[in-house]
Motif scaffolding. Structure first.
Motif, short mmCIF file in Angstrom:
data_model
loop_
_atom_site.label_atom_id
_atom_site.label_comp_id
_atom_site.label_asym_id
_atom_site.label_seq_id
_atom_site.Cartn_x
_atom_site.Cartn_y
_atom_site.Cartn_z
N ASN A 31 0.80 -1.23 0.00
CA ASN A 31 0.00 0.00 0.00
C ASN A 31 0.84 1.28 0.00
N ARG A 32 2.14 1.17 0.02
CA ARG A 32 2.98 2.35 0.18
C ARG A 32 2.88 3.33 -0.98
N GLY A 33 2.87 2.84 -2.18
CA GLY A 33 2.77 3.74 -3.34
C GLY A 33 1.51 4.58 -3.29
N LYS A 34 0.41 3.93 -2.98
CA LYS A 34 -0.87 4.64 -2.87
C LYS A 34 -0.81 5.66 -1.73
N THR A 35 -0.23 5.27 -0.61
CA THR A 35 -0.14 6.17 0.54
C THR A 35 0.74 7.38 0.23
N TYR A 36 1.90 7.13 -0.39
CA TYR A 36 2.77 8.25 -0.79
C TYR A 36 2.03 9.18 -1.75
N GLY A 37 1.30 8.60 -2.69
CA GLY A 37 0.53 9.41 -3.64
C GLY A 37 -0.52 10.27 -2.96
N LEU A 38 -1.21 9.70 -1.98
CA LEU A 38 -2.23 10.45 -1.24
C LEU A 38 -1.61 11.59 -0.43
N ILE A 39 -0.45 11.34 0.16
CA ILE A 39 0.23 12.40 0.92
C ILE A 39 0.62 13.54 0.00
N MET A 40 1.24 13.23 -1.12
CA MET A 40 1.67 14.28 -2.06
C MET A 40 0.46 15.02 -2.62
N MET A 41 -0.61 14.27 -2.93
CA MET A 41 -1.83 14.92 -3.42
C MET A 41 -2.38 15.87 -2.37
N SER A 42 -2.38 15.44 -1.11
CA SER A 42 -2.89 16.30 -0.03
C SER A 42 -2.07 17.57 0.11
N MET A 43 -0.73 17.44 0.03
CA MET A 43 0.13 18.63 0.13
C MET A 43 -0.14 19.59 -1.03
N ASP A 44 -0.24 19.03 -2.24
CA ASP A 44 -0.47 19.88 -3.40
C ASP A 44 -1.86 20.51 -3.39
N LEU A 45 -2.87 19.74 -2.98
CA LEU A 45 -4.22 20.31 -2.87
C LEU A 45 -4.27 21.40 -1.82
N GLY A 46 -3.58 21.18 -0.70
CA GLY A 46 -3.53 22.20 0.34
C GLY A 46 -2.90 23.48 -0.16
N ALA A 47 -1.81 23.36 -0.92
CA ALA A 47 -1.16 24.54 -1.48
C ALA A 47 -2.08 25.23 -2.48
N MET A 48 -2.78 24.44 -3.29
CA MET A 48 -3.67 25.02 -4.30
C MET A 48 -4.86 25.72 -3.64
N VAL A 49 -5.52 25.05 -2.72
CA VAL A 49 -6.68 25.65 -2.04
C VAL A 49 -6.25 26.87 -1.25
N GLY A 50 -5.11 26.78 -0.58
CA GLY A 50 -4.58 27.93 0.14
C GLY A 50 -4.36 29.11 -0.77
N GLY A 51 -3.75 28.86 -1.92
CA GLY A 51 -3.51 29.94 -2.88
C GLY A 51 -4.79 30.55 -3.41
N ILE A 52 -5.77 29.69 -3.69
CA ILE A 52 -7.05 30.18 -4.21
C ILE A 52 -7.78 31.01 -3.15
N ALA A 53 -7.69 30.60 -1.90
CA ALA A 53 -8.41 31.32 -0.83
C ALA A 53 -7.67 32.57 -0.39
N VAL A 54 -6.35 32.48 -0.29
CA VAL A 54 -5.57 33.56 0.31
C VAL A 54 -5.27 34.69 -0.69
N THR A 55 -5.04 34.36 -1.94
CA THR A 55 -4.66 35.40 -2.90
C THR A 55 -5.69 36.52 -2.99
N PRO A 56 -6.98 36.22 -3.17
CA PRO A 56 -7.95 37.33 -3.21
C PRO A 56 -8.05 38.08 -1.89
N ALA A 57 -7.89 37.37 -0.77
CA ALA A 57 -8.00 38.00 0.54
C ALA A 57 -6.81 38.91 0.83
N SER A 58 -5.68 38.64 0.20
CA SER A 58 -4.44 39.34 0.54
C SER A 58 -4.50 40.84 0.27
N THR A 59 -5.29 41.26 -0.67
CA THR A 59 -5.34 42.68 -1.01
C THR A 59 -6.54 43.40 -0.39
N ARG A 60 -7.31 42.70 0.40
CA ARG A 60 -8.49 43.29 1.03
C ARG A 60 -8.22 43.61 2.50
#
Length: 151
Positions: free
Chosen positions: A96-125
């Protein structure tokens, strides 16, 4: 805007964070592999430290301290990948390690993406009478500290 930073200043902040993140990753990995401290404890400390530094960035008043804090932020963020990569074999079967590593990397990348989408518009307000980027840093920092406590 409230600090008057330009694109070059923002690039300098990103540079120092990335540089210290690259330099510190092996340090975290060695600590974890040698069993100096347990991997979950290191991960909790890294997340909590990252959170504290992120909150401090949110209240920084000038460029110099921000450079130092972004560098320290990078050093704390550096714990995530090597320690997570070390925890996976401890808690998963080899099949199961490959799947688990994939899920961890996906979670990190999704977190960065969602963070960027949420924070970028808020940053100038203005949020609650404060620059949105400051509020965003404080919120992300607090969430990181909570994550460190949960780990």
């Amino acid at each position: 805007r409230d600090l008057g930073l330009g694109p070059g200043d923002l690039a300098t902040l990103s540079l120092w964070q990335a540089l210290l993140q690259a330099v510190a990753s092996p340090f975290w990995g060695v600590l974890a592999d040698r069993g100096v401290v347990s991997r979950p404890t290191l991960l909790a400390a890294g997340c909590a430290g990252w959170g504290v530094v992120t909150v401090m960035l949110g209240v920084a008043e000038s460029f110099g301290p921000m450079v130092a804090l972004r560098a320290l932020n990078g050093a704390m963020l550096a714990c995530l990948r090597p320690i997570c990569n070390g925890i996976v074999p401890d808690i998963t079967r080899e099949t199961n390690r490959g799947k688990t590593y994939g899920l961890i990397m996906m979670s990190m990348d999704l977190g960065a993406m969602v963070g960027g989408i949420a924070v970028t518009p808020a940053s100038t307000r203005q949020i609650w009478g404060t620059s949105g980027w400051r509020v965003s840093f404080v919120i992300v920092g607090i969430l990181s500290m909570i994550l460190g406590a949960v780990v």
